[in-house]
Design a protein around this motif. Structure first.
Motif, PDB file in Angstrom:
ATOM      1  N   ALA A  19      64.627  -5.241 -15.155  1.00 49.25           N
ATOM      2  CA  ALA A  19      64.418  -4.545 -13.882  1.00 49.25           C
ATOM      3  C   ALA A  19      63.896  -3.131 -14.098  1.00 49.25           C
ATOM      4  N   ARG A  20      64.293  -2.496 -15.187  1.00 48.88           N
ATOM      5  CA  ARG A  20      63.846  -1.123 -15.448  1.00 48.88           C
ATOM      6  C   ARG A  20      62.388  -1.081 -15.888  1.00 48.88           C
ATOM      7  N   ASP A  21      61.926  -2.130 -16.566  1.00 44.95           N
ATOM      8  CA  ASP A  21      60.516  -2.204 -16.934  1.00 44.95           C
ATOM      9  C   ASP A  21      59.654  -2.502 -15.715  1.00 44.95           C
ATOM     10  N   LEU A  22      60.185  -3.323 -14.808  1.00 48.62           N
ATOM     11  CA  LEU A  22      59.508  -3.554 -13.537  1.00 48.62           C
ATOM     12  C   LEU A  22      59.415  -2.253 -12.751  1.00 48.62           C
ATOM     13  N   LEU A  76      49.843  -2.623  -4.116  1.00 47.92           N
ATOM     14  CA  LEU A  76      50.127  -3.356  -5.349  1.00 47.92           C
ATOM     15  C   LEU A  76      51.069  -4.501  -5.011  1.00 47.92           C
ATOM     16  N   LEU A  77      50.736  -5.697  -5.450  1.00 51.41           N
ATOM     17  CA  LEU A  77      51.614  -6.853  -5.288  1.00 51.41           C
ATOM     18  C   LEU A  77      52.185  -7.197  -6.652  1.00 51.41           C
ATOM     19  N   ALA A  78      53.448  -6.859  -6.855  1.00 58.17           N
ATOM     20  CA  ALA A  78      54.112  -7.074  -8.147  1.00 58.17           C
ATOM     21  C   ALA A  78      54.823  -8.422  -8.105  1.00 58.17           C
ATOM     22  N   ARG A  79      54.166  -9.445  -8.627  1.00 57.31           N
ATOM     23  CA  ARG A  79      54.720 -10.791  -8.606  1.00 57.31           C
ATOM     24  C   ARG A  79      55.619 -10.988  -9.819  1.00 57.31           C
ATOM     25  N   ALA A  80      56.878 -10.684  -9.618  1.00 55.80           N
ATOM     26  CA  ALA A  80      57.841 -10.770 -10.713  1.00 55.80           C
ATOM     27  C   ALA A  80      58.262 -12.218 -10.938  1.00 55.80           C
ATOM     28  N   GLY A  81      58.752 -12.481 -12.130  1.00 53.22           N
ATOM     29  CA  GLY A  81      59.350 -13.768 -12.434  1.00 53.22           C
ATOM     30  C   GLY A  81      60.860 -13.589 -12.515  1.00 53.22           C
ATOM     31  N   LEU A  82      61.457 -14.124 -13.546  1.00 49.14           N
ATOM     32  CA  LEU A  82      62.886 -13.939 -13.794  1.00 49.14           C
ATOM     33  C   LEU A  82      63.144 -12.464 -14.094  1.00 49.14           C
ATOM     34  N   ILE A  83      64.103 -11.862 -13.380  1.00 49.29           N
ATOM     35  CA  ILE A  83      64.434 -10.450 -13.565  1.00 49.29           C
ATOM     36  C   ILE A  83      65.855 -10.347 -14.107  1.00 49.29           C
ATOM     37  N   LEU A  84      66.015  -9.607 -15.203  1.00 51.18           N
ATOM     38  CA  LEU A  84      67.316  -9.407 -15.824  1.00 51.18           C
ATOM     39  C   LEU A  84      67.571  -7.919 -15.989  1.00 51.18           C
ATOM     40  N   GLY A 111      47.328   4.636  -8.838  1.00 47.77           N
ATOM     41  CA  GLY A 111      46.592   4.034  -7.734  1.00 47.77           C
ATOM     42  C   GLY A 111      46.192   2.595  -7.987  1.00 47.77           C
ATOM     43  N   THR A 112      46.946   1.910  -8.831  1.00 50.85           N
ATOM     44  CA  THR A 112      46.629   0.519  -9.175  1.00 50.85           C
ATOM     45  C   THR A 112      46.858  -0.385  -7.965  1.00 50.85           C
ATOM     46  N   THR A 113      45.926  -1.296  -7.731  1.00 51.37           N
ATOM     47  CA  THR A 113      46.038  -2.198  -6.587  1.00 51.37           C
ATOM     48  C   THR A 113      45.829  -3.636  -7.029  1.00 51.37           C
ATOM     49  N   GLY A 114      46.198  -4.551  -6.137  1.00 54.69           N
ATOM     50  CA  GLY A 114      45.983  -5.969  -6.378  1.00 54.69           C
ATOM     51  C   GLY A 114      47.231  -6.673  -6.873  1.00 54.69           C
ATOM     52  N   PRO A 115      47.140  -7.990  -7.080  1.00 47.96           N
ATOM     53  CA  PRO A 115      48.301  -8.769  -7.533  1.00 47.96           C
ATOM     54  C   PRO A 115      48.417  -8.789  -9.056  1.00 47.96           C
ATOM     55  N   PHE A 116      49.652  -8.712  -9.538  1.00 47.34           N
ATOM     56  CA  PHE A 116      49.922  -8.772 -10.978  1.00 47.34           C
ATOM     57  C   PHE A 116      51.172  -9.614 -11.213  1.00 47.34           C
ATOM     58  N   ASN A 117      51.132 -10.454 -12.243  1.00 44.10           N
ATOM     59  CA  ASN A 117      52.329 -11.153 -12.700  1.00 44.10           C
ATOM     60  C   ASN A 117      53.135 -10.181 -13.555  1.00 44.10           C
ATOM     61  N   VAL A 118      54.217  -9.664 -13.011  1.00 44.82           N
ATOM     62  CA  VAL A 118      54.966  -8.613 -13.712  1.00 44.82           C
ATOM     63  C   VAL A 118      56.155  -9.232 -14.440  1.00 44.82           C
ATOM     64  N   ILE A 119      55.861  -9.730 -15.621  1.00 53.30           N
ATOM     65  CA  ILE A 119      56.844 -10.332 -16.512  1.00 53.30           C
ATOM     66  C   ILE A 119      56.355 -10.119 -17.942  1.00 53.30           C
ATOM     67  N   SER A 120      57.238 -10.367 -18.888  1.00 53.59           N
ATOM     68  CA  SER A 120      56.859 -10.236 -20.289  1.00 53.59           C
ATOM     69  C   SER A 120      55.866 -11.323 -20.677  1.00 53.59           C
ATOM     70  N   GLU A 121      55.358 -11.209 -21.872  1.00 58.50           N
ATOM     71  CA  GLU A 121      54.589 -12.317 -22.426  1.00 58.50           C
ATOM     72  C   GLU A 121      55.501 -13.530 -22.611  1.00 58.50           C
ATOM     73  N   SER A 122      54.942 -14.715 -22.489  1.00 57.14           N
ATOM     74  CA  SER A 122      55.714 -15.922 -22.761  1.00 57.14           C
ATOM     75  C   SER A 122      56.193 -15.882 -24.209  1.00 57.14           C
ATOM     76  N   GLY A 123      57.471 -16.159 -24.408  1.00 56.77           N
ATOM     77  CA  GLY A 123      58.022 -16.095 -25.752  1.00 56.77           C
ATOM     78  C   GLY A 123      58.456 -14.700 -26.162  1.00 56.77           C
ATOM     79  N   HIS A 124      58.553 -13.782 -25.202  1.00 53.76           N
ATOM     80  CA  HIS A 124      59.092 -12.447 -25.508  1.00 53.76           C
ATOM     81  C   HIS A 124      60.446 -12.596 -26.197  1.00 53.76           C
ATOM     82  N   THR A 125      61.169 -13.639 -25.789  1.00 56.00           N
ATOM     83  CA  THR A 125      62.364 -14.052 -26.518  1.00 56.00           C
ATOM     84  C   THR A 125      62.462 -15.560 -26.395  1.00 56.00           C
ATOM     85  N   THR A 126      63.481 -16.128 -27.016  1.00 53.03           N
ATOM     86  CA  THR A 126      63.744 -17.561 -26.921  1.00 53.03           C
ATOM     87  C   THR A 126      65.174 -17.767 -26.454  1.00 53.03           C
ATOM     88  N   MET A 127      65.488 -18.989 -26.069  1.00 52.64           N
ATOM     89  CA  MET A 127      66.860 -19.279 -25.661  1.00 52.64           C
ATOM     90  C   MET A 127      67.816 -19.002 -26.818  1.00 52.64           C
TER      91      MET A 127
END
Length: 309
Positions: free
Chosen positions: A172-175, A127-135, A186-202
């Motif tokens: 980090a805990r959701d990741l 599994l390739l977990a391609r994370a974005g910003l991690i908090l 047994g999940t394999t392959g690449p995934f963008n492991v981040i929330s949906e865009s707009g999960h929150t706002t600034m």
């Protein structure tokens, strides 16, 4: 087996695996205390010659040269059921997010892509977990901790706009949950492991953080043009924030359709903020800071000057 397991994502994964009742081994250089309930093995991945034992799954959080990933993947071949590698969305090209960077590229993105390629040595499910910003709690980069400490000090506070700017990140805990669930399935392959865009706002992020830290901060929403004119750097001087534009769209606009379908669940931003603040308050001193990453945060004198003008 968690390669790492004592800091941020690795720690979150180890803690969650123990909570689930797994027998957890963490392998690292022994520079930081391991979570309770794990078996610690000390060693250097860059000189490792053997790694005895068998495991149902391996989680690898390495962010340096790919040689370490290649070495451990080869040593674990045939002795682990699943290999989860924490990568990054930085492996995609900024000018074309559908394509990967060149495998020879220097720096973090190149190291991570070469790490992805090195997992082929494992010869099994990867599994390739391609994370974005991690908090989240135990963050050792300093982005959310800086904002929480700044807001706790109170007073007029430069808040980078626009207020409705969408953010995309992962706790980090959701990741960690996604890594462990994927190993079990047994999940394999690449995934963008981040929330949906707009999960929150600034706006929601800073207003919630201001409330959680005591309500002493007066947010002064400031437009990107004023911030740029003052020579303030996005992301480093003002952590998390990027002005609207190509880089913001790249970092906060990733497609996570497949990841959500594969089971990623993201907790509300208030929970991430409140738990991170509780962790910061529990520390006897300053929050941990990775030595290979620069400190972040805005100079108070620069902030005061911009707000005064």
């Amino acid at each position: 087996m968690i390669l790492g397991g004592t800091e941020f994502v690795g720690r979150a994964t180890a803690v969650e695996a123990v909570r689930r009742g797994a027998e957890v081994t963490v392998f690292n250089r022994g520079r930081h205390p391991a979570p309770a309930g794990v078996t610690s093995v000390t060693g250097d991945r860059l000189t490792l010659e053997s790694l005895p034992g068998t495991w149902d799954a391996v989680v690898d959080t390495w962010s340096g040269a790919a040689e370490a990933v290649e070495r451990t993947a080869r040593l674990l071949k045939g002795r682990a059921g699943h290999y989860g590698y924490v990568s990054t969305r930085s492996v995609f090209r900024l000018d074309d997010p559908t394509r990967l960077v060149d495998a020879e590229e220097a720096g973090y993105a190149g190291d991570k892509l070469r790490g992805e390629l090195a997992t082929e040595e494992f010869g099994g499910p990867v599994l390739l977990a391609r994370a974005g910003l991690i908090l989240g709690p135990h963050e050792n980069i300093g982005r959310l901790p800086w904002w929480l400490n700044r807001l706790a000090r109170g007073g007029p506070t430069l808040a980078p706009g626009p207020r409705d700017l969408p953010l995309q990140y992962v706790d980090a805990r959701d990741l960690a949950n996604f890594l462990l669930d994927s190993a079990a399935a047994g999940t394999t392959g690449p995934f963008n492991v981040i929330s949906e865009s707009g999960h929150t706002t600034m706006g929601e992020l800073l207003e919630t953080a201001a409330e959680v830290t005591g309500g002493r901060a007066e947010l002064r929403w400031t437009d990107p043009e004023t911030i740029a004119a003052a020579g303030i750097e996005p992301w480093t001087d003002l952590p998390i924030w990027l002005p609207p534009g190509e880089l913001h769209d790249f970092l906060h606009g990733g497609d996570v359709t497949d990841t959500l379908a594969a089971g990623l669940r993201c907790r509300p931003v208030r929970e991430t903020i409140a738990d991170t603040w509780a962790w910061l308050q529990s520390l006897p001193g300053e929050a941990p800071q990775r030595p290979d990453r620069p400190a972040v945060g805005l100079d108070p004198a620069v902030e005061a000057k911009v707000l005064g003008e």
